[in-house]
Design a protein around this motif. Sequence first.
Motif, PDB file in Angstrom:
ATOM      1  N   PHE A  15      69.735  32.835  33.230  1.00 41.95           N
ATOM      2  CA  PHE A  15      68.682  31.830  33.081  1.00 41.95           C
ATOM      3  C   PHE A  15      67.635  31.964  34.182  1.00 41.95           C
ATOM      4  O   PHE A  15      66.429  31.933  33.929  1.00 41.95           O
ATOM      5  N   ILE A  16      68.136  32.098  35.422  1.00 41.90           N
ATOM      6  CA  ILE A  16      67.191  32.208  36.531  1.00 41.90           C
ATOM      7  C   ILE A  16      66.351  33.471  36.365  1.00 41.90           C
ATOM      8  O   ILE A  16      65.138  33.468  36.579  1.00 41.90           O
ATOM      9  N   GLY A  17      67.001  34.540  35.909  1.00 40.09           N
ATOM     10  CA  GLY A  17      66.293  35.810  35.703  1.00 40.09           C
ATOM     11  C   GLY A  17      65.180  35.662  34.680  1.00 40.09           C
ATOM     12  O   GLY A  17      64.044  36.092  34.913  1.00 40.09           O
ATOM     13  N   ILE A  18      65.495  35.016  33.560  1.00 41.88           N
ATOM     14  CA  ILE A  18      64.478  34.832  32.513  1.00 41.88           C
ATOM     15  C   ILE A  18      63.299  34.027  33.059  1.00 41.88           C
ATOM     16  O   ILE A  18      62.138  34.369  32.860  1.00 41.88           O
ATOM     17  N   LEU A  19      63.618  32.970  33.801  1.00 41.90           N
ATOM     18  CA  LEU A  19      62.577  32.131  34.385  1.00 41.90           C
ATOM     19  C   LEU A  19      61.667  32.964  35.285  1.00 41.90           C
ATOM     20  O   LEU A  19      60.433  32.895  35.197  1.00 41.90           O
ATOM     21  N   VAL A  24      56.542  35.650  36.476  1.00 41.39           N
ATOM     22  CA  VAL A  24      55.836  36.848  36.922  1.00 41.39           C
ATOM     23  C   VAL A  24      54.846  37.314  35.851  1.00 41.39           C
ATOM     24  O   VAL A  24      53.667  37.543  36.129  1.00 41.39           O
ATOM     25  N   ILE A  25      55.313  37.390  34.609  1.00 48.05           N
ATOM     26  CA  ILE A  25      54.448  37.925  33.549  1.00 48.05           C
ATOM     27  C   ILE A  25      53.296  36.981  33.236  1.00 48.05           C
ATOM     28  O   ILE A  25      52.153  37.402  33.097  1.00 48.05           O
ATOM     29  N   PHE A  26      53.614  35.681  33.132  1.00 49.29           N
ATOM     30  CA  PHE A  26      52.596  34.761  32.632  1.00 49.29           C
ATOM     31  C   PHE A  26      51.783  34.066  33.713  1.00 49.29           C
ATOM     32  O   PHE A  26      50.734  33.528  33.428  1.00 49.29           O
ATOM     33  N   LEU A  27      52.275  34.045  34.941  1.00 48.44           N
ATOM     34  CA  LEU A  27      51.509  33.364  35.989  1.00 48.44           C
ATOM     35  C   LEU A  27      51.046  34.312  37.085  1.00 48.44           C
ATOM     36  O   LEU A  27      49.857  34.472  37.325  1.00 48.44           O
ATOM     37  N   LEU A  28      51.999  34.959  37.734  1.00 48.81           N
ATOM     38  CA  LEU A  28      51.629  35.753  38.904  1.00 48.81           C
ATOM     39  C   LEU A  28      50.802  36.977  38.525  1.00 48.81           C
ATOM     40  O   LEU A  28      49.816  37.299  39.184  1.00 48.81           O
ATOM     41  N   PHE A  29      51.206  37.653  37.451  1.00 42.55           N
ATOM     42  CA  PHE A  29      50.502  38.885  37.071  1.00 42.55           C
ATOM     43  C   PHE A  29      49.021  38.622  36.748  1.00 42.55           C
ATOM     44  O   PHE A  29      48.139  39.249  37.335  1.00 42.55           O
ATOM     45  N   PRO A  30      48.715  37.657  35.848  1.00 40.74           N
ATOM     46  CA  PRO A  30      47.298  37.404  35.558  1.00 40.74           C
ATOM     47  C   PRO A  30      46.513  37.002  36.795  1.00 40.74           C
ATOM     48  O   PRO A  30      45.376  37.457  36.984  1.00 40.74           O
ATOM     49  N   VAL A  31      47.121  36.177  37.636  1.00 37.80           N
ATOM     50  CA  VAL A  31      46.417  35.730  38.833  1.00 37.80           C
ATOM     51  C   VAL A  31      46.098  36.918  39.730  1.00 37.80           C
ATOM     52  O   VAL A  31      44.980  37.061  40.236  1.00 37.80           O
ATOM     53  N   SER A  32      47.074  37.811  39.897  1.00 36.14           N
ATOM     54  CA  SER A  32      46.803  38.969  40.773  1.00 36.14           C
ATOM     55  C   SER A  32      45.774  39.884  40.152  1.00 36.14           C
ATOM     56  O   SER A  32      44.950  40.472  40.863  1.00 36.14           O
ATOM     57  N   VAL A  33      45.780  39.980  38.823  1.00 41.28           N
ATOM     58  CA  VAL A  33      44.778  40.833  38.174  1.00 41.28           C
ATOM     59  C   VAL A  33      43.380  40.290  38.456  1.00 41.28           C
ATOM     60  O   VAL A  33      42.463  41.049  38.797  1.00 41.28           O
ATOM     61  N   VAL A  34      43.238  38.979  38.343  1.00 36.82           N
ATOM     62  CA  VAL A  34      41.920  38.378  38.605  1.00 36.82           C
ATOM     63  C   VAL A  34      41.470  38.711  40.017  1.00 36.82           C
ATOM     64  O   VAL A  34      40.347  39.172  40.244  1.00 36.82           O
ATOM     65  N   LEU A  35      42.369  38.487  40.987  1.00 32.26           N
ATOM     66  CA  LEU A  35      42.001  38.738  42.383  1.00 32.26           C
ATOM     67  C   LEU A  35      41.701  40.220  42.601  1.00 32.26           C
ATOM     68  O   LEU A  35      40.724  40.580  43.254  1.00 32.26           O
ATOM     69  N   TYR A  36      42.547  41.091  42.011  1.00 28.17           N
ATOM     70  CA  TYR A  36      42.369  42.531  42.193  1.00 28.17           C
ATOM     71  C   TYR A  36      41.027  42.982  41.631  1.00 28.17           C
ATOM     72  O   TYR A  36      40.238  43.661  42.298  1.00 28.17           O
ATOM     73  N   GLU A  37      40.765  42.553  40.399  1.00 24.98           N
ATOM     74  CA  GLU A  37      39.529  42.967  39.733  1.00 24.98           C
ATOM     75  C   GLU A  37      38.299  42.412  40.454  1.00 24.98           C
ATOM     76  O   GLU A  37      37.258  43.059  40.509  1.00 24.98           O
ATOM     77  N   ALA A  38      38.435  41.184  40.962  1.00 27.90           N
ATOM     78  CA  ALA A  38      37.290  40.565  41.635  1.00 27.90           C
ATOM     79  C   ALA A  38      36.948  41.315  42.910  1.00 27.90           C
ATOM     80  O   ALA A  38      35.776  41.482  43.251  1.00 27.90           O
ATOM     81  N   LEU A  39      37.983  41.776  43.618  1.00 22.88           N
ATOM     82  CA  LEU A  39      37.757  42.373  44.934  1.00 22.88           C
ATOM     83  C   LEU A  39      37.745  43.902  44.897  1.00 22.88           C
ATOM     84  O   LEU A  39      37.555  44.550  45.924  1.00 22.88           O
TER      85      LEU A  39
END
Lengths: 277, 239
Positions: A15-19, A24-39
Amino acid sequence: MKRATTDPWLARYAFIGILVVFVVIFLLFPVSVVLYEALKGGLGFYFSALTATHSLTAIRLTLLVAVAVVPLNTLFGVCAAWAITHFRFCGKALLISLIEIPLWVSPVIGGLVFALIFGQKGWLGPWLDAHHIQILFAYPGIVLATAFVTFPFVARGLIPLMQAQGSAEEEAALTLGANGWQLFWRVTFPKIKWGILYGMILCNARAMGEFGAVSVVAGSVDDRITMPLQIEQYYLDFSLPDAFALASLLLLLSVVTLVIKIGLEWRHLAPNYVRPH
Amino acid sequence: MSVTVHNVSKRFEAFPALKDVSLEVQTGELLALLGPSGSGKTTLLRVIAGLEIPDAGQVTFAGEDVTEKSAYERRAGFVFQSYALFQHMTVFENIAFGLRVLPKKKRPDAAAIAKRVGELLGLIQLEGYEKRLPAQLSGGQRQRVALARALAIEPRVLLLDEPFGALDARVRKDLRRWLREFHDRTHLTSLFVTHDQDEAFELADRVVIFNEGRIQQIGLPAELRHHPTNDFVRAFLEV
């Protein structure tokens, strides 16, 4: 000792693994992509993208909208919470549910309602046209649509807070000779000020980020669109670095909102919290 | 100051809390409203204070009709069951509240307020506690602060709702004695609500017995014990 409610370790880790994978896929990844692409293009490029005319006008309009909407809905929220917690009247439960309408209705519908009322073929459109008042596709329309969407934020937080606090202190103030004004500012306001701030922060975040409702009533003219709309515009024009630069600003707003929100919740929820002097 | 209640009725939605209640409290009297919970005694106290508006009837203070006046104009000293102290204010500010909200012309200056609060802290034997917050006080101390706060406005009548209800037996006894002595000294017209008949009989000059929104009997403690006028009073007092 093993309790009946303790799951086997395998299930627990699964359960913890799925969470974690989802976060990571739905929150952290998109956020890092935005920051990466912006900078990606370097800080120089980043700041020039943010200070481009289109970006600046969008930022300016977004701030102007928030400056109008947040106080408006704060005033409404405090009045609504006051009325609901201090007066007995019929239809109260219905009213509380009605306040939440903007939370369940698609924002686009909120926008469409205003288009229907103020548009050229709408109810008030011809009259407004005749008097040269522009509401739709202009600042007033954007403010109205945003106010609709963010309508419940302050009230929804304050109503349970004020219900939990009850009216005993207010009644005590009344018997001690306080008038309504003194009662609010000396007794009620100190108890709800953090709740008000909490609602304002959430209201502000939503107001600045709102897309759906605003996209219906905002103009296609460049100086009549807000940050989220400008991001879409950049995207459609294939100016991805500009889109990401502007998006990173909204992201920064979310992070600041989150930090303040957690701070306030921690202050509120801390047991036996005593105001420092 | 005398307080009268003429033919007061009050319902909450379908529930009739008070049915045609009339009562006269004489100047300087200490009167107990005694009855089971839900009998309407607290509602009557709140009607007298102006916290509830009666559906019918009249309330007078010293002969003056105050029925239409709001609670803040009546300024009856009210001590709430749960004390209702202002949680974010110190003991000093709680007691000073009624003075600070006076209209500018009548408001005492800072020195006079400090002097008055100091006197009241002496009266309730809590000198040195002025900087505490209500959360840092015991139940009995909170009760006394609530009393001092109500007395600060020099009320013409003192209304107490289950004043000792939430306290343990020992503290309750002490406070009861203290209140009786205070009343003997000041002769401030006072009404208190209680469901405890020992408390009512020990403390009050006269006792009003309530049931189902009506006054069942009014009298001196001995009269009630020896001449209950109806079955409810007889059963309630177990005489």
